[in-house]
Design a protein around this motif. Structure first.
Motif, PDB file in Angstrom:
ATOM      1  N   PRO A 151       3.833  -0.863   1.572  1.00  0.00           N
ATOM      2  CA  PRO A 151       3.446   0.097   2.612  1.00  0.00           C
ATOM      3  C   PRO A 151       2.339   1.039   2.133  1.00  0.00           C
ATOM      4  CG  PRO A 151       5.837  -0.035   2.386  1.00  0.00           C
ATOM      5  CD  PRO A 151       5.253  -0.734   1.205  1.00  0.00           C
ATOM      6  N   LEU A 152       1.324   1.185   2.959  1.00  0.00           N
ATOM      7  CA  LEU A 152       0.205   2.092   2.680  1.00  0.00           C
ATOM      8  C   LEU A 152       0.004   2.969   3.905  1.00  0.00           C
ATOM      9  CD1 LEU A 152      -2.274  -0.550   1.190  1.00  0.00           C
ATOM     10  CD2 LEU A 152      -0.903   1.092  -0.118  1.00  0.00           C
ATOM     11  N   PRO A 153       0.780   4.041   4.049  1.00  0.00           N
ATOM     12  CA  PRO A 153       0.697   4.859   5.263  1.00  0.00           C
ATOM     13  C   PRO A 153      -0.722   5.345   5.540  1.00  0.00           C
ATOM     14  CG  PRO A 153       2.585   5.490   3.927  1.00  0.00           C
ATOM     15  CD  PRO A 153       1.774   4.548   3.091  1.00  0.00           C
ATOM     16  N   PRO A 154      -1.230   5.145   6.749  1.00  0.00           N
ATOM     17  CA  PRO A 154      -2.556   5.636   7.092  1.00  0.00           C
ATOM     18  C   PRO A 154      -2.712   7.145   6.915  1.00  0.00           C
ATOM     19  CG  PRO A 154      -1.853   4.003   8.689  1.00  0.00           C
ATOM     20  CD  PRO A 154      -0.663   4.301   7.823  1.00  0.00           C
ATOM     21  N   ALA A 155      -1.594   7.869   6.937  1.00  0.00           N
ATOM     22  CA  ALA A 155      -1.659   9.326   6.767  1.00  0.00           C
ATOM     23  C   ALA A 155      -1.962   9.731   5.330  1.00  0.00           C
ATOM     24  CB  ALA A 155      -0.334   9.964   7.213  1.00  0.00           C
ATOM     25  N   TYR A 156      -1.843   8.806   4.392  1.00  0.00           N
ATOM     26  CA  TYR A 156      -2.150   9.129   2.993  1.00  0.00           C
ATOM     27  C   TYR A 156      -3.619   9.530   2.855  1.00  0.00           C
ATOM     28  CZ  TYR A 156       2.046   7.550   0.459  1.00  0.00           C
ATOM     29  OH  TYR A 156       3.298   7.433  -0.078  1.00  0.00           O
ATOM     30  N   PRO A 157      -3.918  10.488   1.976  1.00  0.00           N
ATOM     31  CA  PRO A 157      -5.325  10.810   1.699  1.00  0.00           C
ATOM     32  C   PRO A 157      -6.054   9.572   1.160  1.00  0.00           C
ATOM     33  CG  PRO A 157      -3.858  12.488   0.791  1.00  0.00           C
ATOM     34  CD  PRO A 157      -2.984  11.354   1.235  1.00  0.00           C
ATOM     35  N   ARG A 158      -7.320   9.475   1.487  1.00  0.00           N
ATOM     36  CA  ARG A 158      -8.104   8.314   1.067  1.00  0.00           C
ATOM     37  C   ARG A 158      -8.060   8.140  -0.451  1.00  0.00           C
ATOM     38  NH1 ARG A 158     -11.843   4.541   1.671  1.00  0.00           N
ATOM     39  NH2 ARG A 158     -13.674   4.501   0.327  1.00  0.00           N
ATOM     40  N   ALA A 159      -8.095   9.248  -1.187  1.00  0.00           N
ATOM     41  CA  ALA A 159      -8.108   9.159  -2.647  1.00  0.00           C
ATOM     42  C   ALA A 159      -6.832   8.521  -3.170  1.00  0.00           C
ATOM     43  CB  ALA A 159      -8.292  10.544  -3.260  1.00  0.00           C
ATOM     44  N   ARG A 160      -5.686   8.865  -2.547  1.00  0.00           N
ATOM     45  CA  ARG A 160      -4.421   8.280  -3.006  1.00  0.00           C
ATOM     46  C   ARG A 160      -4.360   6.797  -2.658  1.00  0.00           C
ATOM     47  NH1 ARG A 160       0.303   8.956  -5.147  1.00  0.00           N
ATOM     48  NH2 ARG A 160       2.194   8.001  -4.306  1.00  0.00           N
ATOM     49  N   LEU A 161      -4.821   6.432  -1.458  1.00  0.00           N
ATOM     50  CA  LEU A 161      -4.849   5.022  -1.094  1.00  0.00           C
ATOM     51  C   LEU A 161      -5.727   4.237  -2.069  1.00  0.00           C
ATOM     52  CD1 LEU A 161      -5.185   5.232   2.801  1.00  0.00           C
ATOM     53  CD2 LEU A 161      -3.211   4.375   1.525  1.00  0.00           C
ATOM     54  N   ALA A 162      -6.887   4.783  -2.390  1.00  0.00           N
ATOM     55  CA  ALA A 162      -7.793   4.100  -3.316  1.00  0.00           C
ATOM     56  C   ALA A 162      -7.161   3.963  -4.689  1.00  0.00           C
ATOM     57  CB  ALA A 162      -9.111   4.866  -3.404  1.00  0.00           C
ATOM     58  N   GLU A 163      -6.407   4.985  -5.101  1.00  0.00           N
ATOM     59  CA  GLU A 163      -5.752   4.948  -6.402  1.00  0.00           C
ATOM     60  C   GLU A 163      -4.693   3.844  -6.451  1.00  0.00           C
ATOM     61  OE1 GLU A 163      -3.967   8.254  -9.545  1.00  0.00           O
ATOM     62  OE2 GLU A 163      -3.702   8.554  -7.401  1.00  0.00           O
ATOM     63  N   ILE A 164      -3.892   3.757  -5.379  1.00  0.00           N
ATOM     64  CA  ILE A 164      -2.857   2.718  -5.320  1.00  0.00           C
ATOM     65  C   ILE A 164      -3.495   1.334  -5.276  1.00  0.00           C
ATOM     66  CG2 ILE A 164      -1.005   1.740  -3.921  1.00  0.00           C
ATOM     67  CD1 ILE A 164      -0.356   4.598  -3.016  1.00  0.00           C
ATOM     68  N   LEU A 165      -4.521   1.180  -4.446  1.00  0.00           N
ATOM     69  CA  LEU A 165      -5.175  -0.113  -4.322  1.00  0.00           C
ATOM     70  C   LEU A 165      -5.847  -0.523  -5.627  1.00  0.00           C
ATOM     71  CD1 LEU A 165      -6.717   0.298  -0.755  1.00  0.00           C
ATOM     72  CD2 LEU A 165      -4.871  -1.247  -1.419  1.00  0.00           C
ATOM     73  N   GLY A 166      -6.437   0.440  -6.309  1.00  0.00           N
ATOM     74  CA  GLY A 166      -7.086   0.135  -7.571  1.00  0.00           C
ATOM     75  C   GLY A 166      -6.105  -0.279  -8.647  1.00  0.00           C
ATOM     76  N   PHE A 167      -4.912   0.291  -8.600  1.00  0.00           N
ATOM     77  CA  PHE A 167      -3.899   0.007  -9.608  1.00  0.00           C
ATOM     78  C   PHE A 167      -3.131  -1.275  -9.298  1.00  0.00           C
ATOM     79  CE2 PHE A 167       0.503   0.454 -11.136  1.00  0.00           C
ATOM     80  CZ  PHE A 167       0.275   0.607 -12.496  1.00  0.00           C
ATOM     81  N   ALA A 168      -2.866  -1.515  -8.015  1.00  0.00           N
ATOM     82  CA  ALA A 168      -1.951  -2.588  -7.640  1.00  0.00           C
ATOM     83  C   ALA A 168      -2.586  -3.972  -7.661  1.00  0.00           C
ATOM     84  CB  ALA A 168      -1.380  -2.315  -6.245  1.00  0.00           C
ATOM     85  N   GLY A 169      -3.887  -4.067  -7.366  1.00  0.00           N
ATOM     86  CA  GLY A 169      -4.512  -5.373  -7.333  1.00  0.00           C
ATOM     87  C   GLY A 169      -3.889  -6.301  -6.303  1.00  0.00           C
ATOM     88  N   LEU A 170      -3.756  -5.834  -5.058  1.00  0.00           N
ATOM     89  CA  LEU A 170      -3.073  -6.595  -4.013  1.00  0.00           C
ATOM     90  C   LEU A 170      -3.869  -7.831  -3.604  1.00  0.00           C
ATOM     91  CD1 LEU A 170      -1.939  -3.607  -1.746  1.00  0.00           C
ATOM     92  CD2 LEU A 170      -0.682  -4.716  -3.605  1.00  0.00           C
ATOM     93  N   ASP A 171      -3.140  -8.811  -3.082  1.00  0.00           N
ATOM     94  CA  ASP A 171      -3.795 -10.036  -2.627  1.00  0.00           C
ATOM     95  C   ASP A 171      -4.512  -9.821  -1.294  1.00  0.00           C
ATOM     96  OD1 ASP A 171      -2.804 -12.256  -4.581  1.00  0.00           O
ATOM     97  OD2 ASP A 171      -1.028 -11.056  -4.119  1.00  0.00           O
ATOM     98  N   ALA A 172      -4.034  -8.876  -0.503  1.00  0.00           N
ATOM     99  CA  ALA A 172      -4.672  -8.561   0.782  1.00  0.00           C
ATOM    100  C   ALA A 172      -4.048  -7.284   1.317  1.00  0.00           C
ATOM    101  CB  ALA A 172      -4.496  -9.695   1.784  1.00  0.00           C
ATOM    102  N   VAL A 173      -4.716  -6.690   2.306  1.00  0.00           N
ATOM    103  CA  VAL A 173      -4.195  -5.532   3.033  1.00  0.00           C
ATOM    104  C   VAL A 173      -4.357  -5.816   4.519  1.00  0.00           C
ATOM    105  CG1 VAL A 173      -4.456  -3.078   3.556  1.00  0.00           C
ATOM    106  CG2 VAL A 173      -4.741  -3.884   1.206  1.00  0.00           C
TER     107      VAL A 173
END
Length: 284
Positions: free
Chosen positions: A61-83
């Motif tokens: 889960p990546l809530p749209p309400a999250y600040p952009r910086a936090r979303l970018a941090e999670i995405l950068g760390f997680a290395g997801l296959d897709a969003v």
């Protein structure tokens, strides 16, 4: 499922889930994959969650309400296959992130071909918690882990006829998963509320009364504030669960006095990391 004046049946939901799952599989997303979900709580959110699971991938889960910086941090760390994102909550470009639109996935022709079976111990959800560091801590939870917790509820608090539930918790919490899957997998109608409806506490309780919601998971601090409203009367419910925070003795006493005697009131406190729960029946 009910959301913002719209209603969808189990049959219709099943068709959407199959479309999402098939579309993901055709894009090479299946067992062992991790898919972020940048969609607000809604019918489309539920269809996306179940579509990802049906494709044998894990939901992040990546809530749209999250600040952009936090979303970018999670995405950068997680290395997801897709969003997966949604036309209403398009994800701003993040380098290295493969973004799929829910609208595109669900619009594809349904392929009735059988999807591969999964395994109970494969990842189902990855929940992001900051813990004590302030940095994203990604916690992987299996299907078996959550099913264990669901079975506990179904055994100790079985659903009866004419029940209605509500899903309104933050999507990165275990609360939201229990709110969704406990009633959904028992055929119980669910009212899905977005963030604006949950922030207005007075309006929230009016909705709970209007829909005759029979069970509620609520954060203790939210109940505390609600009980302070002049003339506030709690609804008649079957089960109320105080979850996510410590329940002070004074609040426990007020809750017992406020809710009808037939309402079971519990404090359930556990960790995001494990499907274990410490339960206290406030009336005992």
């Amino acid at each position: 499922l009910h959301f913002a004046g719209a209603t969808i049946t189990y049959a219709e939901l099943g068709q959407r889930i199959a479309r999402v799952a098939g579309a993901l599989n055709r894009r090479g997303i299946g067992a062992g994959c991790y898919v972020g979900l940048h969609v607000d709580r809604s019918i489309d959110y539920v269809a996306s969650v179940l579509g990802i699971l049906k494709a044998n991938a894990a939901v992040v889960p990546l809530p749209p309400a999250y600040p952009r910086a936090r979303l970018a941090e999670i995405l950068g760390f997680a290395g997801l296959d897709a969003v997966i994102d949604h036309p209403d909550t398009a994800l701003a470009p993040v380098p290295g992130t493969r973004v799929l639109s829910y609208a595109d996935l669900v619009a594809e022709a349904y392929d009735a071909g059988a999807l591969a079976s999964g395994h109970p111990d494969q990842p189902a959800f990855v929940l992001a918690s900051s813990g004590s560091t302030g940095k994203p801590k990604l916690i992987v939870r299996s299907h078996r882990s959550f099913y264990h917790r669901l079975c506990w509820t179904w055994t100790h608090h079985p659903y009866g006829p004419d029940e209605r539930c509500v899903q309104k918790s933050t999507m990165t919490t275990t609360h939201s998963l229990y709110e969704l899957f406990e009633p959904l997998l028992r055929g119980v109608p669910i009212l899905v509320l977005g963030d604006p409806e949950t922030r207005d506490l007075k309006g929230f309780w009016e909705t709970i009364n209007a829909w005759s919601i029979t069970r509620l998971l609520v954060v203790p601090s939210a109940l505390q504030v609600s009980l302070e409203f002049p003339g506030f009367a709690v609804p008649s419910m079957k089960v109320v669960v105080l979850m996510g925070e410590y329940v002070h003795q004074k609040l426990a006493g007020r809750a017992i006095e406020a809710f009808p005697a037939q309402t079971s009131i519990y404090s359930i406190y556990g960790s995001t990391e494990a499907s274990s729960t410490l339960v206290s029946d406030l009336r005992e």
